[in-house]
Design a protein around this motif. Structure first.
Motif, PDB file in Angstrom:
ATOM      1  N   GLU A 296       0.823  -1.226  -0.124  1.00 56.35           N
ATOM      2  CA  GLU A 296       0.070  -0.073  -0.197  1.00 56.35           C
ATOM      3  C   GLU A 296       0.920   1.285   0.002  1.00 56.35           C
ATOM      4  OE1 GLU A 296      -3.029  -0.361   3.104  1.00 56.35           O
ATOM      5  OE2 GLU A 296      -3.398  -2.244   2.578  1.00 56.35           O
TER       6      GLU A 296
ATOM      7  N   THR B 190     -11.893   2.800   1.007  1.00 54.55           N
ATOM      8  CA  THR B 190     -11.047   1.792   0.400  1.00 54.55           C
ATOM      9  C   THR B 190     -11.553   0.905  -0.607  1.00 54.55           C
ATOM     10  OG1 THR B 190     -11.953   0.658   2.379  1.00 54.55           O
ATOM     11  CG2 THR B 190      -9.934   1.401   2.767  1.00 54.55           C
TER      12      THR B 190
ATOM     13  N   ALA C 283      -5.104   3.459  -1.930  1.00 52.93           N
ATOM     14  CA  ALA C 283      -4.198   2.375  -2.322  1.00 52.93           C
ATOM     15  C   ALA C 283      -4.522   0.832  -1.623  1.00 52.93           C
ATOM     16  CB  ALA C 283      -2.696   2.580  -1.294  1.00 52.93           C
ATOM     17  N   TYR C 284      -5.385   1.051  -0.481  1.00 50.70           N
ATOM     18  CA  TYR C 284      -5.929  -0.250  -0.048  1.00 50.70           C
ATOM     19  C   TYR C 284      -6.916  -0.868  -1.111  1.00 50.70           C
ATOM     20  CZ  TYR C 284      -8.088  -3.335   3.393  1.00 50.70           C
ATOM     21  OH  TYR C 284      -8.728  -4.426   4.008  1.00 50.70           O
TER      22      TYR C 284
ATOM     23  N   ARG D 141      -4.775  -2.309  -3.999  1.00 49.98           N
ATOM     24  CA  ARG D 141      -4.282  -3.500  -3.753  1.00 49.98           C
ATOM     25  C   ARG D 141      -5.426  -4.512  -3.766  1.00 49.98           C
ATOM     26  NH1 ARG D 141      -4.236  -6.545   0.825  1.00 49.98           N
ATOM     27  NH2 ARG D 141      -5.007  -4.896   2.206  1.00 49.98           N
TER      28      ARG D 141
END
Ligand SMILES: C[S@@+](CC[C@H](N)C(=O)[O-])C[C@H]1O[C@@H](n2cnc3c(N)ncnc32)[C@H](O)[C@@H]1O
Length: 466
Positions: free
Chosen positions: A163, A240, A267-268, A271
């Motif tokens: 992340e 998220t 970023a979470y 991913r």
């Protein structure tokens, strides 16, 4: 075999409704043995609704199977698993078994008595496997009850690193800070909100969304929105990424932009999107106030639990309306003032006492069951740091009554299409107003005044550019 499974599930369902769990469980077990992935969701749903007081061995084995099934969100079984473990081990003992391992590594605890057990366990000398599993649990709850001494699990460390790298490369619309320049109050609040979610991205979801029976395209068609190919979707304040990833998995042809202030949250999401093989979501960092900079018009904009965190939600709504394509549809969700009255009480107590998250939680956990704030213990959000912060420590929050939302929509030039009310609220509306106009928010307001808890899950509204 399918017919046999369907028959077993139907009979089990009837038995559970009549609280004849002893009859239901063998039927569910037999069905699960025939088709684990197919039956586990129904089994899990029935299990979550059962008031269990014992731990029949077969049920324990089935619960472990359901917790590992790919078709089930293990979090839906967190309460059941915690209860079963506490019944199985009523005294403080260090025990290792498949249920402990599945619970600790697949669920985030949401049970106050289990939390006390976890704190105790963390202070004991543990076998390596149990210690590792407890470290996974502590990491998942973001150390809200402690457990830092257990160390960061390997998978957790890999997530943090992935992340961090992703966050550096997310395209951003945010203005560069210019020293000496006085920011307006709306930007100051956006910055404070961003800072909150950079530290504590929310929600830290783990199981992939369960696919819906109705796609976004079908839903928009039913609402009379013009069709386009591809449908351009904006999820504004996507956090998220659960919602955009959910949409993308349902329909890989959608062109989805996921916008949020917080690079760590994005970023979470990115991913998780890679992990789930989703490639039609573009993650962009930015403020809703700057949505015009995307230079796009959207057929659907969804903004769930976001506008009420802005300094001026009406400005945010105007910005989003400006980004809608002709005939485009907006979906928003906003907090209910009545349903959040007890959260308001938490905010007041926190401000008066100067509590941080840990001391506040310790206070809530020590309260007798009938204390007003003890209700917080029923909320899943209470059991993670990001959840508790979002629930009770938010830097900015507005609460609404429905007529005020109606006015805000009208000022923005939006026509209300529907209030997406939960089944209980629909039933209360029918009982109070019969088949009166469901677009009349004053009528809904009267229903809510009589039943203040109805919109605890927020007001969900669909509207269209007038
Ligand atoms: C409570 S979370 C909800 C996340 C997501 N919509 C959901 O339902 O799970 C609120 C999110 O809105 C974002 N947010 C708040 N104000 C925003 C703004 N002005 N522009 C963009 N995002 C914003 C926050 O960064 C945070 O990630």
């Amino acid at each position: 075999m399918r017919a046999e499974i369907a028959q077993l599930l139907a009979m089990a369902d009837t038995a559970v409704r009549q609280r004849q769990y002893g009859q239901a469980l063998p039927m569910l077990s037999r069905a699960l043995a025939l088709d684990v992935e197919g039956v586990a969701p129904a089994y899990a749903r029935l299990l979550a609704g059962m008031a269990l007081t014992g731990w029949p061995e077969q049920l324990e084995a089935d619960l472990v199977t359901c917790l590992h099934a790919g078709s089930v969100d293990p979090q839906t079984l967190a309460r059941t698993a915690a209860r079963m473990l506490l019944v199985k081990y009523p005294t403080l003992v260090v025990a290792e078994d498949a249920l402990w391992a599945a619970f600790l590594t697949r669920c985030i605890n949401v049970d106050p008595a289990m939390e006390a057990r976890l704190v105790w366990l963390a202070g004991q000398a543990l076998p390596a496997g149990l210690r590792e599993a407890l470290a996974v649990q502590a990491f998942a709850s973001e150390y809200v009850w402690g457990g830092e001494g257990l160390g960061v699990p390997l998978a957790g460390a890999a997530e943090i690193e992935a992340e961090r790298k992703l966050a550096e490369n997310i395209p951003s619309l945010l203005p560069r800070p210019s020293p000496g320049k006085e920011e307006g109050k709306d930007r100051v609040v956006s910055e404070a909100v961003r800072a909150q979610y950079e530290t504590n991205p929310y929600p830290r979801w783990r199981a992939p969304p369960v696919p819906h029976p109705v796609s976004i395209a079908q839903h928009l068609a039913a609402l009379g929105a013009p069709q386009a190919e591809p449908l351009e979707i904006l999820v504004a304040g996507c956090g998220t990424g659960f919602e955009p990833i959910d949409m993308a998995r349902m329909d890989p042809l959608l062109a989805i932009t996921a916008l949020d202030l917080s690079a760590a949250s994005l970023a979470y999401g990115q991913r998780m999107a890679s992990r789930l093989g989703v490639d039609n979501v573009r993650f962009v960092q930015g403020d809703i106030l700057d949505v015009a900079q995307l230079g796009q018009r959207f057929n659907l904009i969804s903004s769930t639990g976001v506008l009420h965190h802005m300094e001026r939600p009406d400005e945010g709504l105007a910005a989003l309306t400006g980004a809608l394509a002709p005939g485009g549809v907006l979906r928003i969700a906003l907090y209910s003032e009545r349903a959040r009255a007890w959260v308001a009480e938490a905010h007041r107590a926190i401000a008066a006492q100067g509590w941080d998250i840990r001391t506040f939680r310790a206070h809530v956990l020590s309260l007798p069951a009938d204390a007003p704030l003890a209700r917080l213990r029923e909320s899943d959000d209470f059991y993670t740091t990001s959840g508790c912060r979002d629930l009770c420590f938010h830097v900015r929050e507005h609460w609404y009554r429905l007529p005020a939302i109606g006015e805000m929509l009208a000022v923005a030039g939006l026509d209300l299409l529907m209030l997406d009310a939960p089944p209980e609220a629909e039933a209360r509306f029918a009982a109070m107003h019969g088949d009166a106009d469901r677009h009349d928010l004053a009528l809904w307001d009267a229903v809510e005044a009589a039943h203040p808890h109805l919109f605890a899950g927020m007001f969900h509204l669909w509207a269209r550019k007038a």
